[in-house]
Every structure is written in structure tokens, then in C-alpha cells.
Design an enzyme around this catalytic site. Structure first.
Site, PDB file in Angstrom:
ATOM      1  N   LYS A  47     -55.142 -14.962  11.424  1.00 26.68           N
ATOM      2  CA  LYS A  47     -54.033 -15.635  12.074  1.00 26.68           C
ATOM      3  C   LYS A  47     -52.716 -14.920  11.792  1.00 26.68           C
ATOM      4  CE  LYS A  47     -56.292 -19.934  10.699  1.00 26.68           C
ATOM      5  NZ  LYS A  47     -56.160 -21.106   9.809  1.00 26.68           N
ATOM      6  N   GLU A 103     -51.448  -5.653  13.276  1.00 30.94           N
ATOM      7  CA  GLU A 103     -51.720  -6.346  12.008  1.00 30.94           C
ATOM      8  C   GLU A 103     -50.417  -6.723  11.313  1.00 30.94           C
ATOM      9  OE1 GLU A 103     -53.323  -8.040  10.177  1.00 30.94           O
ATOM     10  OE2 GLU A 103     -55.251  -7.271   9.511  1.00 30.94           O
ATOM     11  N   ASP A 107     -53.283  -4.317   2.859  1.00 29.36           N
ATOM     12  CA  ASP A 107     -53.319  -4.410   1.406  1.00 29.36           C
ATOM     13  C   ASP A 107     -54.294  -3.347   0.898  1.00 29.36           C
ATOM     14  OD1 ASP A 107     -53.350  -5.122  -1.213  1.00 29.36           O
ATOM     15  OD2 ASP A 107     -53.913  -7.206  -0.914  1.00 29.36           O
ATOM     16  N   LYS A 135     -48.782  -2.102   1.712  1.00 29.95           N
ATOM     17  CA  LYS A 135     -48.642  -2.004   0.254  1.00 29.95           C
ATOM     18  C   LYS A 135     -49.329  -0.717  -0.178  1.00 29.95           C
ATOM     19  CE  LYS A 135     -49.112  -6.994  -0.654  1.00 29.95           C
ATOM     20  NZ  LYS A 135     -50.003  -7.988  -1.267  1.00 29.95           N
ATOM     21  N   ASP A 163     -49.479 -16.151   4.926  1.00 26.17           N
ATOM     22  CA  ASP A 163     -49.554 -17.472   4.295  1.00 26.17           C
ATOM     23  C   ASP A 163     -49.936 -17.403   2.825  1.00 26.17           C
ATOM     24  OD1 ASP A 163     -52.331 -16.679   4.787  1.00 26.17           O
ATOM     25  OD2 ASP A 163     -52.839 -18.734   4.203  1.00 26.17           O
ATOM     26  N   ARG A 169     -46.436 -19.633   6.929  1.00 23.42           N
ATOM     27  CA  ARG A 169     -46.598 -18.758   8.092  1.00 23.42           C
ATOM     28  C   ARG A 169     -45.390 -18.872   9.022  1.00 23.42           C
ATOM     29  NH1 ARG A 169     -51.890 -16.727   8.314  1.00 23.42           N
ATOM     30  NH2 ARG A 169     -53.554 -18.134   7.673  1.00 23.42           N
TER      31      ARG A 169
HETATM   32  P1  IMP Z   1     -57.083  -5.863   3.131  1.00 19.22           P
HETATM   33  O1  IMP Z   1     -56.137  -4.806   3.660  1.00 19.22           O
HETATM   34  O2  IMP Z   1     -58.491  -5.670   3.593  1.00 19.22           O
HETATM   35  O3  IMP Z   1     -56.974  -6.029   1.651  1.00 19.22           O
HETATM   36  O4  IMP Z   1     -56.707  -7.300   3.715  1.00 19.22           O
HETATM   37  C1  IMP Z   1     -55.524  -7.546   4.365  1.00 19.22           C
HETATM   38  C2  IMP Z   1     -55.412  -9.033   4.618  1.00 19.22           C
HETATM   39  O5  IMP Z   1     -55.214  -9.741   3.371  1.00 19.22           O
HETATM   40  C3  IMP Z   1     -54.184  -9.331   5.459  1.00 19.22           C
HETATM   41  O6  IMP Z   1     -54.491  -9.337   6.827  1.00 19.22           O
HETATM   42  C4  IMP Z   1     -53.732 -10.668   4.925  1.00 19.22           C
HETATM   43  O7  IMP Z   1     -54.372 -11.701   5.632  1.00 19.22           O
HETATM   44  C5  IMP Z   1     -54.189 -10.696   3.478  1.00 19.22           C
HETATM   45  N1  IMP Z   1     -53.086 -10.335   2.558  1.00 19.22           N
HETATM   46  C6  IMP Z   1     -52.981  -9.190   1.840  1.00 19.22           C
HETATM   47  N2  IMP Z   1     -51.849  -9.175   1.112  1.00 19.22           N
HETATM   48  C7  IMP Z   1     -51.212 -10.337   1.370  1.00 19.22           C
HETATM   49  C8  IMP Z   1     -49.957 -10.907   0.930  1.00 19.22           C
HETATM   50  O8  IMP Z   1     -49.180 -10.330   0.139  1.00 19.22           O
HETATM   51  N3  IMP Z   1     -49.649 -12.134   1.426  1.00 19.22           N
HETATM   52  C9  IMP Z   1     -50.456 -12.806   2.294  1.00 19.22           C
HETATM   53  N4  IMP Z   1     -51.615 -12.294   2.735  1.00 19.22           N
HETATM   54  C10 IMP Z   1     -52.005 -11.079   2.285  1.00 19.22           C
END
Ligand code: IMP
Length: 183
Positions: A47, A103, A107, A135, A163, A169
Site C-alpha cells: 500500500k 515504490e 530498504d 536506505k 506506515d 500513511r
Molecule cells: P525491502 O526493500 O525488501 O526490505 O522492503 C521494502 C518494504 O519494507 C517497503 O516497501 C516498506 O513497505 C517496508 N519498509 C522498509 N523500511 C521502512 C520504513 O522505514 N518505514 C516503513 N516501512 C518500511
């Protein structure tokens, strides 16, 4: 919701609403040039990407189609595992299409790495990624992201689609969540 309403829940406002909109306009100009005469299919990841998609798509001075996917990347744990499940798939046939994934945040990058490979395997002509936030320290895998809004530190951020337990959100800005909220 404005920052004033929840000021004590944040340690810091990282990016203001005006800064977000200025950045999306900048990214939109680049996308218009790169996709001139070749409108992309924007794929938003539910979302979190709802706000980015809504503002970015309206900023674009070209026709685009929009579709959505929902994926779950975490399974039972709160750590990103790279194990991705599709909760809602695209309605659009993407073979031969130029796809731009929209997106909110990258992360670990595991979700997007999986998603890009998945869309490529369906025969998309190209799959690129636009992410409002990244990040860098947290990157476990190198993801090629063509359009990045802001590089941020590895803090937990909320707002503008992001969120914590489904809250924040609808905050207009992006801020760092104060530890007392989640501890
Ligand atoms: P990744 O890149 O596979 O670790 O996952 C990314 C997802 O994790 C994003 O689309 C967010 O939904 C969630 N996410 C990662 N960091 C944060 C944050 O700092 N705040 C809120 N959601 C986060």
C-alpha cells in the site's frame, strides 16, 4: 494529517511535503524525456506507494497506464527475508510493455529484486524502478534503481504512504518515528 498533529511521535521531520513534490516533479521531467513517445505502464506496490503514485502520475505530462500489485515480503518475521508472496497480481498483460515500478522505499532491496525478475519473466520489454526513498546502508543486494528521490539514513520512517502498524500513511511529510512509539 500534518506534522503538528503528531509532532511528539517523530524525532525529526526528514522531508517536507514541498520537498517531496519538488522531487517528484524533477523525476517526472526525467521520465518524460526517457520515455518520450513510449508511455510506460506504472506499476505501484500496495500500500506504501499509493501517495507516490498519485502525485507522480499527476505530475507527468504524458499518458500513462497504472496498475497495482500487493506483495508480502516478510512472512512471519519483521526482518526482510527475500521470500515474496503475491497477494494481488496485475490486471494488465505486460508482455512487450515498458514497465516502471513505483515504490515508496527501498530498504534491503530484496522485494524489488524479486519483483523486477518476476515482471521480466513475463516478457516485459523493459522494467525500471522509481523509488522515492532509499536506505543505502541497509542494502543487502545491489538493485539498479533508475530514479531515486532521496537517500535517507537507516532509520524507521513514516508518512506519505509509509506506515507503522498501518498508522501515519496519511501524514503529508516524512519523518523519523520516535522510539517511544514502538518500544
Ligand atoms: P525491502 O526493500 O525488501 O526490505 O522492503 C521494502 C518494504 O519494507 C517497503 O516497501 C516498506 O513497505 C517496508 N519498509 C522498509 N523500511 C521502512 C520504513 O522505514 N518505514 C516503513 N516501512 C518500511
Amino acid at each position: 494529517m500534518d506534522v503538528d498533529e503528531i509532532r511528539s511521535d517523530l524525532t525529526e521531520v526528514l522531508i517536507t511535503e514541498d520537498e517531496i513534490h519538488a522531487k517528484l516533479a524533477e523525476l517526472a521531467r526525467r521520465v518524460e524525456t526517457d520515455y518520450a513517445g513510449n508511455p510506460p505502464l506504472l506499476v505501484g506496490v500496495l500500500k506504501g506507494a499509493v501517495m507516490v503514485m498519485a502525485d507522480f502520475a499527476r505530475e507527468l505530462k504524458m499518458h500513462v497506464e497504472m496498475d497495482w500489485m500487493a506483495v508480502s515480503s516478510y512472512g512471519a518475521s519483521t526482518e526482510s527475508s527475500g521470500v515474496v508472496r503475491i497477494l494481488k497480481d496485475l490486471d494488465t498483460e505486460i508482455a512487450g510493455r515498458d514497465v516502471l515500478i513505483v515504490e515508496d522505499i527501498i530498504d534491503s532491496g530484496l522485494t524489488l529484486t524479486w519483483l523486477r525478475a518476476n515482471l521480466e519473466s513475463r516478457g516485459a520489454a523493459s522494467v525500471k524502478i522509481l523509488a522515492l526513498l532509499r536506505k543505502p546502508e541497509a542494502a543487502k543486494v545491489e538493485v539498479d534503481v533508475e530514479y531515486v528521490g532521496f537517500e535517507i539514513p537507516p532509520a524507521f520512517v513514516v508518512g506519505y504512504g509509509l506506515d507503522y502498524a498501518e498508522k501515519y500513511r496519511n501524514l503529508r511529510a516524512i519523518g523519523v518515528l520516535a522510539p517511544h512509539v514502538y518500544q
